[in-house]
Design a protein around this motif. Structure first.
Motif, PDB file in Angstrom:
ATOM      1  N   SER A  76       0.826  -1.217   0.000  1.00  0.00           N
ATOM      2  CA  SER A  76       0.000   0.000   0.000  1.00  0.00           C
ATOM      3  C   SER A  76       0.855   1.260   0.000  1.00  0.00           C
ATOM      4  O   SER A  76       0.516   2.251   0.654  1.00  0.00           O
ATOM      5  CB  SER A  76      -0.953   0.012   1.206  1.00  0.00           C
ATOM      6  N   GLY A 105     -11.366  -1.422   2.060  1.00  0.00           N
ATOM      7  CA  GLY A 105     -12.340  -1.202   3.133  1.00  0.00           C
ATOM      8  C   GLY A 105     -13.068  -2.471   3.516  1.00  0.00           C
ATOM      9  O   GLY A 105     -12.793  -3.552   2.985  1.00  0.00           O
ATOM     10  N   THR A 107     -12.516  -1.216   6.475  1.00  0.00           N
ATOM     11  CA  THR A 107     -11.574  -0.639   7.434  1.00  0.00           C
ATOM     12  C   THR A 107     -10.244  -0.395   6.746  1.00  0.00           C
ATOM     13  O   THR A 107     -10.014  -0.850   5.621  1.00  0.00           O
ATOM     14  CB  THR A 107     -11.354  -1.584   8.630  1.00  0.00           C
ATOM     15  N   GLY A 108      -9.348   0.319   7.432  1.00  0.00           N
ATOM     16  CA  GLY A 108      -8.027   0.574   6.885  1.00  0.00           C
ATOM     17  C   GLY A 108      -7.118  -0.632   7.039  1.00  0.00           C
ATOM     18  O   GLY A 108      -7.550  -1.708   7.467  1.00  0.00           O
ATOM     19  N   ASN A 109      -5.845  -0.458   6.710  1.00  0.00           N
ATOM     20  CA  ASN A 109      -4.902  -1.570   6.806  1.00  0.00           C
ATOM     21  C   ASN A 109      -4.022  -1.436   8.049  1.00  0.00           C
ATOM     22  O   ASN A 109      -4.118  -0.456   8.806  1.00  0.00           O
ATOM     23  CB  ASN A 109      -4.055  -1.678   5.540  1.00  0.00           C
ATOM     24  N   ASP A 113      -3.138   3.194   6.905  1.00  0.00           N
ATOM     25  CA  ASP A 113      -3.828   3.822   5.781  1.00  0.00           C
ATOM     26  C   ASP A 113      -5.331   3.614   5.924  1.00  0.00           C
ATOM     27  O   ASP A 113      -5.778   2.519   6.271  1.00  0.00           O
ATOM     28  CB  ASP A 113      -3.368   3.209   4.456  1.00  0.00           C
ATOM     29  N   PRO A 114      -6.126   4.618   5.640  1.00  0.00           N
ATOM     30  CA  PRO A 114      -7.580   4.479   5.772  1.00  0.00           C
ATOM     31  C   PRO A 114      -8.188   3.690   4.619  1.00  0.00           C
ATOM     32  O   PRO A 114      -7.554   3.504   3.570  1.00  0.00           O
ATOM     33  CB  PRO A 114      -8.057   5.933   5.744  1.00  0.00           C
ATOM     34  N   ALA A 115      -9.399   3.242   4.801  1.00  0.00           N
ATOM     35  CA  ALA A 115     -10.147   2.634   3.699  1.00  0.00           C
ATOM     36  C   ALA A 115     -10.240   3.659   2.571  1.00  0.00           C
ATOM     37  O   ALA A 115     -10.406   4.858   2.806  1.00  0.00           O
ATOM     38  CB  ALA A 115     -11.539   2.228   4.161  1.00  0.00           C
ATOM     39  N   HIS A 117      -7.714   4.081   0.436  1.00  0.00           N
ATOM     40  CA  HIS A 117      -6.343   4.455   0.076  1.00  0.00           C
ATOM     41  C   HIS A 117      -5.769   3.443  -0.913  1.00  0.00           C
ATOM     42  O   HIS A 117      -5.861   2.240  -0.695  1.00  0.00           O
ATOM     43  CB  HIS A 117      -5.475   4.470   1.349  1.00  0.00           C
ATOM     44  N   ARG A 134      -6.862   8.706  -2.431  1.00  0.00           N
ATOM     45  CA  ARG A 134      -7.660   8.470  -1.228  1.00  0.00           C
ATOM     46  C   ARG A 134      -9.081   8.923  -1.515  1.00  0.00           C
ATOM     47  O   ARG A 134      -9.344  10.115  -1.687  1.00  0.00           O
ATOM     48  CB  ARG A 134      -7.067   9.200  -0.025  1.00  0.00           C
ATOM     49  N   ASN A 138     -15.544   4.266   2.707  1.00  0.00           N
ATOM     50  CA  ASN A 138     -15.275   2.913   3.218  1.00  0.00           C
ATOM     51  C   ASN A 138     -16.095   1.862   2.487  1.00  0.00           C
ATOM     52  O   ASN A 138     -16.217   0.724   2.947  1.00  0.00           O
ATOM     53  CB  ASN A 138     -15.520   2.832   4.725  1.00  0.00           C
TER      54      ASN A 138
END
Length: 231
Positions: A76, A105, A107-109, A113-115, A117, A134, A138
């Motif tokens: 990522s 998504g 959720t993030g990793n 990193d957010p969902a 990304h 980004r 989500n």
């Protein structure tokens, strides 16, 4: 998938017109990039293959991304996207390598990193480029579509419409023509005035010889020709 088809068609038409090929490494797009390219009739002219590289074992199996090769490079990220694009290009001997790696998504990793990304990269005859998207969403399925679209857009941007270069090499000697087709030269030959910058850009080391990189070899055709004979 339908909304991705016009972009995939545009990319495919450019690749066919340029007589160039592409290999795909994707992760959170889940195979959508390969799917939309293959949905276009005539895709076999430019699509050489692709893999969903969702885990480190998959990266090692499909791309040859050994732990030492990707040391210090996390998933990522733009560096990993570039490396994956480079590896799939080398593995499939294509003109272009396209890679995607992210978190779809909901959720993030584990890297924070957010969902929504993702990082996409293209490696080709003119070098490499990567960027991050980004979406702020989500929605897993929507993000997968957006990730695939971003990857295809980046590839499309590297394929300007217009002229393309081809090289036709000729010689009176069939033996020399075969040598050109093989594209391999000794160190002694490379020492005869080949600038170091061009050597590392256009050749790769294979044992004790130097081999022309696949992207340049794909531009070359050959034939025997005797200029003393009217043609």
């Amino acid at each position: 998938m339908d909304e991705l088809l016009p972009l995939a068609k545009k990319v495919g038409e450019k690749l066919k017109a340029r007589k160039e090929t592409v290999g795909i490494s994707e992760s959170s797009a889940g195979g959508l990039i390969s799917a939309v390219l293959l949905a276009i009739p005539g895709a076999s002219a430019y699509f050489m293959g692709g893999a969903v590289v969702y885990t480190r074992p998959a990266g090692e199996a499909f791309l040859g991304a050994t732990p030492s090769r990707r040391s210090g490079i996390r998933s990522s990220s733009e560096p990993w996207a570039q490396l994956a694009a480079e590896l799939v290009r080398d593995r499939l001997k294509t003109n272009w390598g396209l890679a995607e790696t992210g978190a779809s998504g909901p959720t993030g990793n584990s890297y924070g990193d957010p969902a929504g990304h993702t990082c996409v990269a293209v490696v080709g005859p003119n070098g490499k480029v990567a960027r991050t998207l980004r979406t702020g969403s989500n929605d897993r399925v929507a993000n997968m579509r957006l990730f695939a679209a971003e990857a295809l857009k980046l590839l499309d941007e590297q394929l300007p419409a217009g002229w393309t270069a081809r090289i036709h090499a000729t010689d009176v000697s069939p033996t020399m023509v075969e040598r050109v087709r093989a594209g391999r030269y000794s160190q002694v030959e490379m020492n005869r005035g080949m600038p170091a910058t061009r050597l590392v850009k256009y050749f790769q080391r294979v044992g004790s010889e130097w081999e022309i990189v696949p992207s340049l070899r794909a531009m070359v055709t050959t034939s025997t020709l005797n200029l003393a004979v009217p043609f």
